[in-house]
Write a protein that holds these residues in place. Structure first.
Motif, mmCIF file in Angstrom:
data_model
loop_
_atom_site.group_PDB
_atom_site.id
_atom_site.type_symbol
_atom_site.label_atom_id
_atom_site.label_comp_id
_atom_site.label_asym_id
_atom_site.label_seq_id
_atom_site.Cartn_x
_atom_site.Cartn_y
_atom_site.Cartn_z
ATOM 1 N N CYS A 68 148.495 178.941 45.060
ATOM 2 C CA CYS A 68 148.622 177.845 44.099
ATOM 3 C C CYS A 68 148.352 176.534 44.827
ATOM 4 O O CYS A 68 148.394 176.469 46.059
ATOM 5 C CB CYS A 68 150.000 177.834 43.432
ATOM 6 N N TRP A 69 148.078 175.487 44.072
ATOM 7 C CA TRP A 69 147.749 174.178 44.640
ATOM 8 C C TRP A 69 148.908 173.219 44.424
ATOM 9 O O TRP A 69 149.460 173.134 43.330
ATOM 10 C CB TRP A 69 146.489 173.619 43.996
ATOM 11 N N SER A 70 149.281 172.488 45.483
ATOM 12 C CA SER A 70 150.310 171.457 45.382
ATOM 13 C C SER A 70 149.642 170.093 45.426
ATOM 14 O O SER A 70 149.107 169.695 46.470
ATOM 15 C CB SER A 70 151.326 171.585 46.524
ATOM 16 N N SER A 71 149.666 169.376 44.302
ATOM 17 C CA SER A 71 149.090 168.031 44.275
ATOM 18 C C SER A 71 149.941 167.053 45.084
ATOM 19 O O SER A 71 149.439 166.048 45.580
ATOM 20 C CB SER A 71 148.966 167.548 42.825
ATOM 21 N N THR A 72 151.232 167.358 45.223
ATOM 22 C CA THR A 72 152.118 166.490 46.012
ATOM 23 C C THR A 72 151.780 166.570 47.494
ATOM 24 O O THR A 72 151.659 165.549 48.180
ATOM 25 C CB THR A 72 153.587 166.890 45.791
ATOM 26 N N LEU A 73 151.607 167.789 47.992
ATOM 27 C CA LEU A 73 151.275 167.983 49.406
ATOM 28 C C LEU A 73 149.778 167.907 49.666
ATOM 29 O O LEU A 73 149.355 167.815 50.818
ATOM 30 C CB LEU A 73 151.796 169.344 49.880
ATOM 31 N N LEU A 133 150.546 176.960 54.418
ATOM 32 C CA LEU A 133 149.969 175.753 53.831
ATOM 33 C C LEU A 133 148.610 175.530 54.471
ATOM 34 O O LEU A 133 148.465 175.656 55.690
ATOM 35 C CB LEU A 133 150.854 174.533 54.095
ATOM 36 N N THR A 134 147.609 175.182 53.653
ATOM 37 C CA THR A 134 146.286 174.908 54.207
ATOM 38 C C THR A 134 145.563 173.908 53.325
ATOM 39 O O THR A 134 145.812 173.827 52.119
ATOM 40 C CB THR A 134 145.454 176.198 54.334
ATOM 41 N N ASP A 135 144.667 173.144 53.947
ATOM 42 C CA ASP A 135 143.858 172.216 53.160
ATOM 43 C C ASP A 135 142.679 172.965 52.552
ATOM 44 O O ASP A 135 142.493 174.164 52.770
ATOM 45 C CB ASP A 135 143.384 171.044 54.022
ATOM 46 N N GLY A 136 141.861 172.248 51.795
ATOM 47 C CA GLY A 136 140.770 172.901 51.088
ATOM 48 C C GLY A 136 139.706 173.482 51.988
ATOM 49 O O GLY A 136 138.995 174.417 51.600
ATOM 50 N N ASN A 137 139.571 172.964 53.206
ATOM 51 C CA ASN A 137 138.546 173.448 54.131
ATOM 52 C C ASN A 137 139.091 174.431 55.156
ATOM 53 O O ASN A 137 138.372 174.827 56.080
ATOM 54 C CB ASN A 137 137.907 172.259 54.865
ATOM 55 N N PHE A 138 140.368 174.795 55.022
ATOM 56 C CA PHE A 138 141.026 175.710 55.959
ATOM 57 C C PHE A 138 140.983 175.185 57.398
ATOM 58 O O PHE A 138 141.001 175.953 58.354
ATOM 59 C CB PHE A 138 140.386 177.112 55.898
ATOM 60 N N GLN A 139 140.902 173.849 57.540
ATOM 61 C CA GLN A 139 140.903 173.257 58.872
ATOM 62 C C GLN A 139 142.319 173.144 59.423
ATOM 63 O O GLN A 139 142.535 173.184 60.633
ATOM 64 C CB GLN A 139 140.248 171.867 58.820
ATOM 65 N N SER A 140 143.280 172.975 58.515
ATOM 66 C CA SER A 140 144.677 172.851 58.917
ATOM 67 C C SER A 140 145.472 173.976 58.269
ATOM 68 O O SER A 140 145.525 174.083 57.045
ATOM 69 C CB SER A 140 145.227 171.487 58.483
ATOM 70 N N ILE A 141 146.075 174.828 59.100
ATOM 71 C CA ILE A 141 146.848 175.967 58.603
ATOM 72 C C ILE A 141 148.238 175.915 59.218
ATOM 73 O O ILE A 141 148.389 175.822 60.436
ATOM 74 C CB ILE A 141 146.168 177.304 58.955
ATOM 75 N N GLU A 142 149.249 175.953 58.352
ATOM 76 C CA GLU A 142 150.634 175.848 58.822
ATOM 77 C C GLU A 142 151.482 176.900 58.119
ATOM 78 O O GLU A 142 151.459 177.016 56.898
ATOM 79 C CB GLU A 142 151.181 174.450 58.514
ATOM 80 N N GLN A 143 152.207 177.680 58.892
ATOM 81 C CA GLN A 143 153.107 178.667 58.309
ATOM 82 C C GLN A 143 154.464 178.028 58.054
ATOM 83 O O GLN A 143 154.964 177.257 58.865
ATOM 84 C CB GLN A 143 153.271 179.869 59.235
ATOM 85 N N ILE A 144 155.049 178.326 56.892
ATOM 86 C CA ILE A 144 156.380 177.811 56.575
ATOM 87 C C ILE A 144 157.334 178.992 56.420
ATOM 88 O O ILE A 144 156.965 180.043 55.899
ATOM 89 C CB ILE A 144 156.363 176.944 55.293
ATOM 90 N N ASN A 145 158.542 178.797 56.885
ATOM 91 C CA ASN A 145 159.539 179.867 56.861
ATOM 92 C C ASN A 145 160.464 179.688 55.662
ATOM 93 O O ASN A 145 161.278 178.769 55.626
ATOM 94 C CB ASN A 145 160.351 179.870 58.154
ATOM 95 N N ILE A 146 160.310 180.560 54.691
ATOM 96 C CA ILE A 146 161.185 180.565 53.519
ATOM 97 C C ILE A 146 161.740 181.975 53.374
ATOM 98 O O ILE A 146 161.037 182.884 52.925
ATOM 99 C CB ILE A 146 160.436 180.148 52.237
ATOM 100 N N ALA A 205 154.012 179.210 42.222
ATOM 101 C CA ALA A 205 153.523 178.152 41.335
ATOM 102 C C ALA A 205 154.169 176.848 41.773
ATOM 103 O O ALA A 205 155.276 176.846 42.327
ATOM 104 C CB ALA A 205 153.859 178.456 39.876
ATOM 105 N N CYS A 206 153.488 175.723 41.516
ATOM 106 C CA CYS A 206 153.973 174.424 41.988
ATOM 107 C C CYS A 206 154.038 173.410 40.860
ATOM 108 O O CYS A 206 153.127 173.325 40.027
ATOM 109 C CB CYS A 206 153.041 173.875 43.069
ATOM 110 N N SER A 207 155.121 172.620 40.862
ATOM 111 C CA SER A 207 155.183 171.406 40.059
ATOM 112 C C SER A 207 155.009 170.231 41.017
ATOM 113 O O SER A 207 154.664 170.417 42.185
ATOM 114 C CB SER A 207 156.522 171.321 39.324
#
Length: 399
Positions: free
Chosen positions: A204-209, A223-236, A246-248
């Motif tokens: 899903c896309w987060s307009s906030t992030l 988490l990644t940008d549209g070009n997959f240049q920045s990839i970050e794993q988040i621990n949930i 899904a994102c609000s």
């Protein structure tokens, strides 16, 4: 000197130039070449026939059908207004007539009654006859005078103000999938960018992030940008097997495999802290399976499948109460996904039966059309381009 046939396996030394493609063929292969060209015309002819049917029938009703309905309604209401006014004036004329003849009719009735009485009693005198004759003479004179009176009605020609009706062309955001055109662009998905971090189960896309949120292999979240240049794993909660997201503007909603009828809400603005864990009413952990989730305008749309039926429902993000539900029939184990359209409508994709279903914002099926390949996912771009992903291709349609 003539050239030989372009077909490598052909041994003929006689070559004939095709002026359409500037290639040389022997007589036999030239006939086959012309036949293959003609065969390519058949699907084009069928497509032209389809377009002609659309422009003559579906397009006509789409463009002017609603206006014709309104015009017919206006005509009927205008007829009704004219008839009501006509009947009112007819009643007024009747009232004028009754007003001027009421006394005469009353007197005639009285004389008629007296005459019948005397005839019955057979006790008439000469004076009675003279009196009746005198009264009748007076009435005759009064009626002659009444005939000298006439009424005149002033009728103006009916003038229709041409400005009371106007036809304007407007651009509508409404989508009609029965008129869905062929793709104007198709991408072969075999030429995809290789993602090396595991199978992408949902995204899903987060307009906030301003980043995509990806669920990888039913567990890890990136988490990644549209070009997959920045990839970050988040621990949930790494113990959970996350399936859908899904994102609000402020929250991330997740569903897990272990708790298939519960929604976990996390705060996007505070390092994904858990806000609430809510069990969805009317759903069974053992029976119901959610296949897709999409956020829109403080609501969540859910595609739900079980062993007996399939349905789409809309729930409030604040209370998670069900706002509406629409049954899609008895199609157990079918895969359904959704896409948000203009005006808060929804497109539901039936992968098993190759169908596109247009659902209105209040939960009614507006149209159902077949798609040439089983659709897997869809996305509306710039309000007028619909991207539909199949197993092997990504098709772009203008709508």
């Amino acid at each position: 000197m003539s050239q030989s046939c372009i077909i490598e396996s052909c041994c003929s030394t006689l070559g004939i130039l095709c002026h359409c493609c500037d290639k040389t063929f022997c007589p036999d292969h030239l006939d086959e070449h012309y036949e293959s060209i003609n065969e390519q015309l058949k699907p084009l002819a069928e497509e032209i026939n389809t377009l002609n049917d659309q422009i003559m029938n579906k397009t006509k009703m789409k463009l002017i059908g609603n206006c014709l309905d309104k015009l017919n309604q206006w005509r009927n209401e205008s007829y009704k207004t004219i008839n009501n006014f006509y009947e009112k004036k007819c009643r007024e004329l009747e009232e004028y007539y009754l007003k001027h003849t009421e006394n005469h009719r009353k007197e005639i009735n009285e004389i008629e009654s007296e005459l019948n009485k005397l005839i019955h009693e057979q006790n008439t005198t000469e004076d009675d006859i003279k009196l009746f004759q005198s009264t009748i003479d007076i009435l005759q004179q009064q009626i002659k005078e009444l005939h000298q009176i006439s009424y005149h009605i002033n009728i103006r020609s009916f003038e229709l103000n041409q400005n009371c009706l106007s036809i304007e062309q407007i651009k509508s955001n409404e989508i009609d999938f029965t008129l869905l055109s062929s793709p104007f662009k198709t991408i072969d998905c075999s030429n995809y960018i290789l993602w090396k971090n595991g199978y992408i189960h949902h995204v899903c896309w987060s307009s906030t992030l301003e980043k995509f949120i990806l669920i990888i292999s039913n567990k890890e979240i990136f988490l990644t940008d549209g070009n997959f240049q920045s990839i970050e794993q988040i621990n949930i909660d790494p113990e959970k097997k996350w399936r859908l997201c899904a994102c609000s503007e402020t929250s991330l909603y997740l569903l897990s495999s272990q708790c298939s009828t519960e929604i976990f809400e996390f705060d996007l603005l505070s390092s994904f802290q858990l806000i609430q864990r809510s069990k969805l009413s009317h759903l069974s952990q053992e029976r119901d399976y959610i296949t897709d989730i999409i956020y829109n305008n403080e609501t969540l749309a859910l595609a739900i499948n079980n062993r007996h039926k399939v349905h789409i429902e809309l729930r409030s993000c604040k209370t998670f109460d069900r706002l509406w539900l629409i049954q899609l029939g008895s199609k157990p184990y079918s895969y359904y996904s959704m896409c948000l359209l203009n005006c808060n409508d929804w497109l539901v994709l039936d992968h098993k039966n190759s169908l596109l279903m247009h659902i209105t914002s209040n939960g009614n099926i507006k149209s159902t059309v077949g798609y040439k390949e089983p659709p897997m996912a869809a996305l509306l771009l710039h309000s007028n381009i619909l991207a539909i992903k199949t197993e092997n291709y990504l098709n772009f349609h203008k709508i």
